[in-house]
Scaffold this active site. Structure first.
Site, PDB file in Angstrom:
ATOM      1  N   GLU A  99      -6.446 113.039   7.782  1.00 42.22           N
ATOM      2  CA  GLU A  99      -5.984 112.898   9.166  1.00 42.22           C
ATOM      3  C   GLU A  99      -6.104 114.206   9.950  1.00 42.22           C
ATOM      4  O   GLU A  99      -6.730 114.257  11.008  1.00 42.22           O
ATOM      5  CB  GLU A  99      -4.523 112.425   9.174  1.00 42.22           C
ATOM      6  N   LEU A 108      -7.131 102.917   7.882  1.00 43.95           N
ATOM      7  CA  LEU A 108      -6.364 102.320   8.986  1.00 43.95           C
ATOM      8  C   LEU A 108      -5.086 103.122   9.178  1.00 43.95           C
ATOM      9  O   LEU A 108      -4.067 102.877   8.527  1.00 43.95           O
ATOM     10  CB  LEU A 108      -6.056 100.850   8.680  1.00 43.95           C
TER      11      LEU A 108
END
Ligand code: AHM
Ligand code: MG
Length: 337
Positions: free
Chosen positions: A274, A117
């Site tokens: 990421e 998340l």
């Protein structure tokens, strides 16, 4: 009306593009799609925390309420573990990678990395968050447990990458190296439907995205480039959730920056969870992604699971322009160009 194509149907159709595909990658992408639907359900409930109980507390029924990012982490791990389609997982939320034992003697050749998340500081205020994932082919021998080296592969070795954005609507965007496609969740039928085929990032855009609050902490070349964006009257948008900011740029064009600061001398964002997956998607859509030291992100050697990296990602002409500013103003790189 266009024919409706579900995520599952699309993934299975695409499997035929890979001559020796065994269905494992297909299965993995489907597992991630299922996990995304479960996380989506919980993210949508987040606004009810005052009724249902805040994280780290007990709700009115006496059940303990988990922080959503930890919940998302567990869901992803469970969904990936149960099917046995991958032999290992590395998550931004876990210090070490997790080796997954074979399910019913099925040997798997893939490992999955994810940020369950991203932008989790946004949850409590009902602002978009997302899940980011990447899939690698293992380097260790099939059959045995996975090894750290399976995860320390550069972005160029990614087999697939994607993200799920829990926004005004929920979208799943992914690539397996043959373009980028986007799917929107139809909550009435609980299916992701193909909504954006072959996404192409605009060559330039009107947005720049950076935490301008750190301006004085950036190196001079970054400050000069940010001044340039402002001189061009570009619009500053910064959600504080990389996946949401990059999503805007993927569709509308622009540049996202997270340079080094005094607090984060190597940048804040994680290369494995990421930057590499989002770089693969943006490059597949025709964009570029480099570090503020001008290395292509996907070629940065990965030495640590939680390695951080600086990043400039987005429309190709804008990333090139940023590069020019670094050449021109960086005391270390200045070559008079
Ligand atoms: P997270 O994975 O813990 O949520 O942190 C990553 C997030 C990115 O999504 C976002 O771009 C960045 O942190 C924001 O950081 P800052 O508040 O320093 O601007
Ligand atoms: Mg994150």
């Amino acid at each position: 009306m266009n024919r409706i194509v579900t995520l599952d149907e699309f993934i299975i159709r695409r499997q035929k593009d890979f001559p020796f595909a065994s269905g494992e990658l297909t299965g993995l992408l489907r597992d991630i799609g299922v996990a995304a639907k479960i996380v989506n359900r919980e993210v949508n409930k987040a606004g009810l925390v005052n009724i249902l109980g805040v994280a780290d507390s007990q709700n009115t029924s006496g059940d303990s309420v988990q922080k959503l990012d930890l919940y998302a982490n567990e869901i992803l791990i469970d969904c990936l573990k149960n099917s046995g389609e991958c032999c290992g997982i590395a998550s931004e939320e876990n210090e070490d990678f997790i080796s997954i034992p074979a399910v019913e003697t099925k040997t798997s050749k893939y490992v999955v990395v994810f940020d369950p998340l991203d932008g989790s500081s946004n949850i409590d205020v009902n602002v978009s968050v997302g899940t980011i994932f990447g899939i690698y082919r293992r380097k260790s021998d099939e059959g045995g447990p996975c090894e750290l080296g399976d995860f320390l592969q550069s972005g160029t070795a990614l087999v697939a990458a994607g993200y799920v954005l829990y926004g005004t609507s929920t979208m799943l965007v992914y690539t397996t190296g043959r373009g980028v496609n986007g799917f929107t969740l139809d909550p009435s039928i609980g299916e992701f439907l193909l909504s954006h085929r072959d996404i192409q990032i605009p060559k330039r855009g009107n947005y720049y995205s950076v935490n301008q609050g750190y301006y004085l902490k950036f190196d001079v070349e970054m400050r000069r480039y940010i001044d340039h964006c402002s001189d061009l009257n570009l619009r500053l948008r910064y959600i504080g959730s990389m996946v949401s900011d990059v999503h805007r740029i993927l569709f509308q064009g622009g540049i996202f920056l997270y340079p080094n600061t005094r607090k984060y001398p190597n940048g804040k964002l994680r290369l494995v969870y990421e930057c590499n997956p989002l770089s693969y998607i943006v490059e597949q859509a025709g964009g570029k992604s480099i570090s503020c030291q001008l290395e292509r992100i996907m070629e940065v050697p990965v030495e640590d699971l939680h390695q951080r990296v600086t990043i400039a990602i987005g429309s190709p002409e804008m990333v090139d322009e940023m590069k020019h500013f670094v050449h021109r103003y960086s005391p270390a790189l200045s070559n008079g160009n």
